[in-house]
Design a protein around this motif. Structure first.
Motif, mmCIF file in Angstrom:
data_model
loop_
_atom_site.group_PDB
_atom_site.id
_atom_site.type_symbol
_atom_site.label_atom_id
_atom_site.label_comp_id
_atom_site.label_asym_id
_atom_site.label_seq_id
_atom_site.Cartn_x
_atom_site.Cartn_y
_atom_site.Cartn_z
ATOM 1 N N TRP A 26 -74.347 5.903 -38.005
ATOM 2 C CA TRP A 26 -73.518 6.309 -36.864
ATOM 3 C C TRP A 26 -72.385 5.317 -36.720
ATOM 4 O O TRP A 26 -72.585 4.114 -36.880
ATOM 5 N N PHE A 27 -71.171 5.801 -36.403
ATOM 6 C CA PHE A 27 -70.057 4.900 -36.133
ATOM 7 C C PHE A 27 -69.025 5.602 -35.269
ATOM 8 O O PHE A 27 -69.021 6.827 -35.151
ATOM 9 N N GLY A 28 -68.170 4.793 -34.675
ATOM 10 C CA GLY A 28 -67.090 5.326 -33.848
ATOM 11 C C GLY A 28 -65.745 5.045 -34.476
ATOM 12 O O GLY A 28 -65.557 4.033 -35.146
ATOM 13 N N THR A 29 -64.806 5.972 -34.275
ATOM 14 C CA THR A 29 -63.438 5.754 -34.717
ATOM 15 C C THR A 29 -62.532 5.660 -33.497
ATOM 16 O O THR A 29 -62.855 6.188 -32.429
ATOM 17 N N MET A 30 -61.413 4.973 -33.688
ATOM 18 C CA MET A 30 -60.475 4.782 -32.590
ATOM 19 C C MET A 30 -59.058 4.639 -33.139
ATOM 20 O O MET A 30 -58.858 4.336 -34.316
ATOM 21 N N VAL A 31 -58.098 4.844 -32.269
ATOM 22 C CA VAL A 31 -56.698 4.621 -32.601
ATOM 23 C C VAL A 31 -56.426 3.119 -32.522
ATOM 24 O O VAL A 31 -56.920 2.441 -31.630
ATOM 25 N N HIS A 32 -55.645 2.613 -33.470
ATOM 26 C CA HIS A 32 -55.312 1.184 -33.441
ATOM 27 C C HIS A 32 -53.818 0.929 -33.582
ATOM 28 O O HIS A 32 -53.392 -0.207 -33.801
ATOM 29 N N ASP A 33 -53.011 1.974 -33.405
ATOM 30 C CA ASP A 33 -51.576 1.792 -33.559
ATOM 31 C C ASP A 33 -50.808 1.850 -32.243
ATOM 32 O O ASP A 33 -49.577 1.863 -32.243
ATOM 33 N N GLY A 34 -51.521 1.870 -31.126
ATOM 34 C CA GLY A 34 -50.869 1.895 -29.826
ATOM 35 C C GLY A 34 -50.439 3.274 -29.375
ATOM 36 O O GLY A 34 -49.855 3.423 -28.306
ATOM 37 N N SER A 35 -50.719 4.303 -30.167
ATOM 38 C CA SER A 35 -50.345 5.662 -29.783
ATOM 39 C C SER A 35 -51.382 6.243 -28.817
ATOM 40 O O SER A 35 -52.325 5.562 -28.411
ATOM 41 N N GLU A 36 -51.219 7.510 -28.475
ATOM 42 C CA GLU A 36 -52.114 8.208 -27.551
ATOM 43 C C GLU A 36 -53.577 7.942 -27.928
ATOM 44 O O GLU A 36 -53.966 8.125 -29.078
ATOM 45 N N PRO A 37 -54.396 7.480 -26.977
ATOM 46 C CA PRO A 37 -55.803 7.197 -27.276
ATOM 47 C C PRO A 37 -56.538 8.422 -27.839
ATOM 48 O O PRO A 37 -56.304 9.551 -27.404
ATOM 49 N N ASP A 38 -57.375 8.176 -28.824
ATOM 50 C CA ASP A 38 -58.164 9.217 -29.459
ATOM 51 C C ASP A 38 -59.322 8.537 -30.168
ATOM 52 O O ASP A 38 -59.183 7.412 -30.637
ATOM 53 N N GLY A 39 -60.434 9.209 -30.240
ATOM 54 C CA GLY A 39 -61.576 8.644 -30.942
ATOM 55 C C GLY A 39 -62.688 9.650 -31.062
ATOM 56 O O GLY A 39 -62.633 10.733 -30.471
ATOM 57 N N ALA A 40 -63.701 9.291 -31.818
ATOM 58 C CA ALA A 40 -64.852 10.169 -32.034
ATOM 59 C C ALA A 40 -66.051 9.321 -32.433
ATOM 60 O O ALA A 40 -65.902 8.194 -32.904
ATOM 61 N N VAL A 41 -67.226 9.890 -32.240
ATOM 62 C CA VAL A 41 -68.466 9.305 -32.759
ATOM 63 C C VAL A 41 -68.882 10.161 -33.942
ATOM 64 O O VAL A 41 -68.867 11.388 -33.871
ATOM 65 N N TRP A 42 -69.228 9.524 -35.050
ATOM 66 C CA TRP A 42 -69.574 10.201 -36.293
ATOM 67 C C TRP A 42 -71.012 9.897 -36.679
ATOM 68 O O TRP A 42 -71.518 8.819 -36.406
ATOM 69 N N ARG A 43 -71.630 10.842 -37.356
ATOM 70 C CA ARG A 43 -72.987 10.660 -37.902
ATOM 71 C C ARG A 43 -72.980 11.152 -39.325
ATOM 72 O O ARG A 43 -72.475 12.193 -39.638
#
Length: 128
Positions: free
Chosen positions: A111-128
Protein backbone atom coordinates in the motif's frame (compact mmCIF):
# COMPACT_ATOMS: atom_id res chain seq x y z
CA UNK A 1 9.37 7.49 28.90
CA UNK A 2 9.63 10.55 31.12
CA UNK A 3 13.05 9.51 32.36
CA UNK A 4 14.35 8.03 29.10
CA UNK A 5 17.81 9.04 27.92
CA UNK A 6 17.58 10.03 24.27
CA UNK A 7 20.67 9.88 22.07
CA UNK A 8 20.85 11.30 18.54
CA UNK A 9 21.64 8.60 15.99
CA UNK A 10 22.16 11.00 13.10
CA UNK A 11 22.59 14.76 12.92
CA UNK A 12 22.87 14.75 9.12
CA UNK A 13 20.69 17.51 7.61
CA UNK A 14 18.05 15.78 5.50
CA UNK A 15 15.83 17.72 3.14
CA UNK A 16 12.89 15.47 4.14
CA UNK A 17 13.69 12.53 6.44
CA UNK A 18 10.92 9.89 6.27
CA UNK A 19 10.14 6.20 6.27
CA UNK A 20 11.95 5.12 9.43
CA UNK A 21 11.90 1.33 9.65
CA UNK A 22 13.33 -0.95 12.30
CA UNK A 23 15.50 -3.72 10.89
CA UNK A 24 16.64 -6.94 12.56
CA UNK A 25 19.83 -5.24 13.77
CA UNK A 26 19.29 -1.50 13.39
CA UNK A 27 17.20 0.95 11.40
CA UNK A 28 16.81 2.43 7.92
CA UNK A 29 15.27 5.67 6.67
CA UNK A 30 15.17 7.84 3.57
CA UNK A 31 15.77 11.43 2.62
CA UNK A 32 12.69 11.40 0.44
CA UNK A 33 13.41 14.49 -1.67
CA UNK A 34 17.07 13.65 -2.32
CA UNK A 35 16.33 9.98 -3.13
CA UNK A 36 18.76 8.69 -0.50
CA UNK A 37 18.52 5.73 1.87
CA UNK A 38 20.50 5.44 5.10
CA UNK A 39 21.10 2.55 7.48
CA UNK A 40 22.24 2.56 11.08
CA UNK A 41 23.56 -0.21 13.32
CA UNK A 42 24.25 0.21 17.07
CA UNK A 43 27.80 1.35 17.73
CA UNK A 44 28.26 2.66 14.18
CA UNK A 45 27.57 5.88 12.33
CA UNK A 46 24.72 5.91 9.80
CA UNK A 47 25.73 5.21 6.22
CA UNK A 48 24.28 6.10 2.85
CA UNK A 49 23.45 2.90 0.95
CA UNK A 50 21.41 4.12 -2.02
CA UNK A 51 21.17 7.37 -3.95
CA UNK A 52 18.52 7.48 -6.69
CA UNK A 53 17.79 10.12 -9.30
CA UNK A 54 14.20 10.51 -8.03
CA UNK A 55 12.36 10.85 -4.72
CA UNK A 56 12.55 7.80 -2.45
CA UNK A 57 9.42 7.45 -0.31
CA UNK A 58 10.18 4.40 1.81
CA UNK A 59 12.09 1.10 1.76
CA UNK A 60 10.82 -2.08 3.39
CA UNK A 61 11.56 -5.79 3.08
CA UNK A 62 8.90 -7.97 1.51
CA UNK A 63 8.13 -11.52 2.69
CA UNK A 64 11.03 -12.94 0.65
CA UNK A 65 13.56 -10.47 2.06
CA UNK A 66 13.80 -8.24 -1.02
CA UNK A 67 14.16 -4.55 -0.20
CA UNK A 68 11.24 -2.87 -1.96
CA UNK A 69 11.02 0.92 -2.22
CA UNK A 70 8.85 3.69 -3.61
CA UNK A 71 10.89 5.64 -6.14
CA UNK A 72 9.38 8.59 -7.97
CA UNK A 73 6.02 7.35 -9.27
CA UNK A 74 6.89 3.65 -9.11
CA UNK A 75 8.15 0.74 -7.10
CA UNK A 76 11.70 -0.62 -7.26
CA UNK A 77 13.79 -3.34 -5.67
CA UNK A 78 16.87 -1.85 -4.02
CA UNK A 79 19.90 -4.06 -4.62
CA UNK A 80 22.76 -4.65 -2.17
CA UNK A 81 25.22 -3.00 -4.61
CA UNK A 82 23.34 0.33 -4.41
CA UNK A 83 21.41 -0.19 -7.63
CA UNK A 84 17.68 -0.39 -8.21
CA UNK A 85 15.47 -2.48 -10.51
CA UNK A 86 12.11 -1.03 -11.61
CA UNK A 87 9.22 -3.36 -10.67
CA UNK A 88 6.12 -1.27 -11.37
CA UNK A 89 4.99 2.26 -12.15
CA UNK A 90 1.75 4.15 -11.53
CA UNK A 91 1.87 5.90 -14.89
CA UNK A 92 1.61 9.29 -13.16
CA UNK A 93 3.63 12.26 -14.41
CA UNK A 94 6.81 12.33 -12.26
CA UNK A 95 7.13 16.09 -12.78
CA UNK A 96 3.87 16.52 -10.85
CA UNK A 97 3.52 13.43 -8.62
CA UNK A 98 5.56 11.25 -6.32
CA UNK A 99 4.91 8.39 -3.96
CA UNK A 100 5.01 9.67 -0.40
CA UNK A 101 4.95 6.74 2.01
CA UNK A 102 3.74 3.16 2.16
CA UNK A 103 4.06 -0.25 3.77
CA UNK A 104 3.32 -3.92 3.33
CA UNK A 105 0.02 -5.11 4.83
CA UNK A 106 -0.17 -8.36 6.83
CA UNK A 107 -1.47 -10.16 3.70
CA UNK A 108 1.72 -9.17 1.81
CA UNK A 109 0.09 -6.51 -0.38
CA UNK A 110 1.88 -3.21 -0.83
CA UNK A 111 0.00 0.00 0.00
CA UNK A 112 1.24 3.53 -0.73
CA UNK A 113 0.04 7.06 -1.25
CA UNK A 114 0.78 9.45 -4.08
CA UNK A 115 0.78 13.22 -3.92
CA UNK A 116 1.51 16.31 -5.97
CA UNK A 117 4.95 17.78 -5.35
CA UNK A 118 5.13 20.61 -7.87
CA UNK A 119 2.98 23.16 -6.05
CA UNK A 120 0.03 22.73 -8.42
CA UNK A 121 -3.58 21.90 -7.48
CA UNK A 122 -3.51 19.30 -4.67
CA UNK A 123 -4.22 15.74 -5.79
CA UNK A 124 -3.44 12.31 -4.44
CA UNK A 125 -4.53 8.71 -4.11
CA UNK A 126 -3.99 5.60 -2.02
CA UNK A 127 -2.81 2.59 -4.05
CA UNK A 128 -2.78 -1.15 -3.35
Amino acid sequence: MKNANWTPVSTHAHELGEGLRQTADGARWVDLVRGEMYVWFPGRSPSLTHSLDRPLGFAEEDRTGRLIAAAGTGVVELLPDGGAVQLADTGLDPERYRINDGAFAPDGSLWFGTMVHDGSEPDGAVWR
